[in-house]
Design a protein around this motif. Structure first.
Motif, PDB file in Angstrom:
ATOM      1  N   SER A 108       0.803  -1.225   0.000  1.00  0.00           N
ATOM      2  CA  SER A 108       0.000   0.000   0.000  1.00  0.00           C
ATOM      3  C   SER A 108       0.842   1.286   0.000  1.00  0.00           C
ATOM      4  CB  SER A 108      -0.945  -0.007   1.210  1.00  0.00           C
ATOM      5  OG  SER A 108      -0.178  -0.157   2.388  1.00  0.00           O
ATOM      6  N   ILE A 109       2.150   1.149  -0.087  1.00  0.00           N
ATOM      7  CA  ILE A 109       3.014   2.343  -0.074  1.00  0.00           C
ATOM      8  C   ILE A 109       3.336   2.747  -1.513  1.00  0.00           C
ATOM      9  CG2 ILE A 109       5.260   3.291   0.635  1.00  0.00           C
ATOM     10  CD1 ILE A 109       5.229   1.186   2.926  1.00  0.00           C
ATOM     11  N   PRO A 110       2.845   3.934  -1.953  1.00  0.00           N
ATOM     12  CA  PRO A 110       3.111   4.347  -3.337  1.00  0.00           C
ATOM     13  C   PRO A 110       4.592   4.318  -3.704  1.00  0.00           C
ATOM     14  CG  PRO A 110       1.433   5.753  -2.384  1.00  0.00           C
ATOM     15  CD  PRO A 110       1.921   4.869  -1.270  1.00  0.00           C
ATOM     16  N   ALA A 111       5.474   4.637  -2.756  1.00  0.00           N
ATOM     17  CA  ALA A 111       6.916   4.638  -3.063  1.00  0.00           C
ATOM     18  C   ALA A 111       7.435   3.217  -3.314  1.00  0.00           C
ATOM     19  CB  ALA A 111       7.699   5.285  -1.919  1.00  0.00           C
ATOM     20  N   GLY A 112       6.673   2.211  -2.901  1.00  0.00           N
ATOM     21  CA  GLY A 112       7.045   0.823  -3.174  1.00  0.00           C
ATOM     22  C   GLY A 112       8.212   0.316  -2.338  1.00  0.00           C
ATOM     23  N   ARG A 113       8.501   1.001  -1.252  1.00  0.00           N
ATOM     24  CA  ARG A 113       9.624   0.560  -0.397  1.00  0.00           C
ATOM     25  C   ARG A 113       9.450   1.155   0.992  1.00  0.00           C
ATOM     26  NH1 ARG A 113      13.305   4.622   0.664  1.00  0.00           N
ATOM     27  NH2 ARG A 113      13.077   6.491  -0.600  1.00  0.00           N
ATOM     28  N   PHE A 114      10.165   0.582   1.944  1.00  0.00           N
ATOM     29  CA  PHE A 114      10.245   1.182   3.268  1.00  0.00           C
ATOM     30  C   PHE A 114      11.380   2.204   3.240  1.00  0.00           C
ATOM     31  CE2 PHE A 114       8.886  -3.304   4.684  1.00  0.00           C
ATOM     32  CZ  PHE A 114       7.564  -3.012   4.388  1.00  0.00           C
ATOM     33  N   ALA A 115      11.470   3.016   4.308  1.00  0.00           N
ATOM     34  CA  ALA A 115      12.490   4.068   4.294  1.00  0.00           C
ATOM     35  C   ALA A 115      13.595   3.781   5.296  1.00  0.00           C
ATOM     36  CB  ALA A 115      11.847   5.411   4.615  1.00  0.00           C
ATOM     37  N   ASP A 116      14.713   4.454   5.111  1.00  0.00           N
ATOM     38  CA  ASP A 116      15.782   4.422   6.104  1.00  0.00           C
ATOM     39  C   ASP A 116      15.552   5.554   7.094  1.00  0.00           C
ATOM     40  OD1 ASP A 116      17.115   2.263   5.075  1.00  0.00           O
ATOM     41  OD2 ASP A 116      18.231   3.493   3.640  1.00  0.00           O
ATOM     42  N   ALA A 117      16.062   5.357   8.307  1.00  0.00           N
ATOM     43  CA  ALA A 117      15.878   6.359   9.365  1.00  0.00           C
ATOM     44  C   ALA A 117      16.439   7.721   8.960  1.00  0.00           C
ATOM     45  CB  ALA A 117      16.534   5.865  10.646  1.00  0.00           C
TER      46      ALA A 117
END
Ligand code: NDP
Length: 241
Positions: free
Chosen positions: A199-208
């Motif tokens: 469900s994340i449009p960016a298609g990835r998780f983020a780094d801190a």
């Protein structure tokens, strides 16, 4: 034109010994600020970061930590209320203690540190308060009634603080991360992580670091006229909320 960077300032980040808090501390350190973090458990901190022991659920412990920071770095000019916990479970299984303990750390804990920091900021006639909320605060998340309530409450704090202290050169903003790779998210079941990713449009998780850079910027002179804002850092997950 104002200078982009006003260093060195006395910066304090709660829960800065790991995860997003540590990334924020490193970003301010790279900016040339005097950086302190609170920790509960002993941990190795990078050189140049002052560690002070504090539990945000305990007012006396918060006061003692501030005294240590003030003695070493001067009054806190930038406060990042980052310390937070989760106790996820569905409503019918959530005990009152599951609810109140999350509120006590995430919401009342932020109140305790902000109240303590505000005294010095009022005297300085300047200050930056950044509250680390979550996409769950405004978007909601099943199993996170306690956590979402605590994170939504931070928006109320930032906006009331803006109205109370905005004329004293103090800003208060909320940064609302989405799914960031840290210990907190590593605990989530793999299936939940897959659902989020879809469900994340960016298609990835983020780094801190991607959260830390925004916190550093909202605390800079470049952001001097932004207060009471909620800044999402969520790859578009919570859009419109
Ligand atoms: P971590 O679990 O990695 O770190 C949490 C930090 O908070 C630790 O430093 C911990 O200290 C500290 N802490 C917890 N309880 C207390 C307390 N009572 N007193 C003082 N410190 C305390 O979390 P993250 O780095 O992932 O999260 C940081 C913030 O960002 C939290 O507020 C979280 O809700 C928020 N967030 C995180 C997201 C993510 O995807 N990771 C997404 C959205 C928001 P100790 O090491 O001693 O336990």
């Amino acid at each position: 034109m104002t200078e982009a960077v006003t260093a060195p300032r006395s910066v304090l980040i709660t829960g800065g010994n790991r995860g997003i808090g540590l990334a924020i501390a490193k970003a301010f350190l790279a900016n040339g600020d005097k950086v302190a973090v609170t920790y509960r458990s002993e941990s190795e901190l990078p050189e140049g970061i002052l560690g002070v022991k504090a539990d945000v659920t305990d007012e006396a412990s918060v006061d003692a930590a501030f005294k240590e920071v003030e003695a070493a770095h001067g009054p806190v000019e930038v406060l990042v209320a980052n310390a937070g916990i989760t106790k996820d479970t569905l409503l019918l299984r959530m005990s009152e203690t599951d609810f109140t303990s999350v509120i006590d750390t995430n919401l009342t804990g932020a109140f305790r540190v902000i109240k303590r920091a505000s005294k010095g900021m009022i005297r300085l006639r300047k200050g930056r308060v950044v509250l680390i909320s979550s996409v769950s605060g405004l978007y909601g998340a099943p199993g996170q009634i306690n956590y979402s309530a605590s994170k939504a409450g931070l928006v109320g704090i930032a906006r009331s603080l803006t109205r109370e202290l905005g004329s004293r050169g103090i800003t208060a903003n909320v940064v609302a991360p989405g799914f960031i790779n840290t210990d907190m998210t590593a605990e989530l079941p793999e299936a939940t992580q897959k659902d989020y990713l879809a469900s994340i449009p960016a298609g990835r998780f983020a780094d801190a670091d991607e959260v830390a850079n925004v916190v550093r910027w909202i605390s800079s002179d470049e952001a001097s006229y932004i207060s009471g804002a909620v800044i999402p850092v969520d790859g578009g997950l919570g859009m419109g909320h």
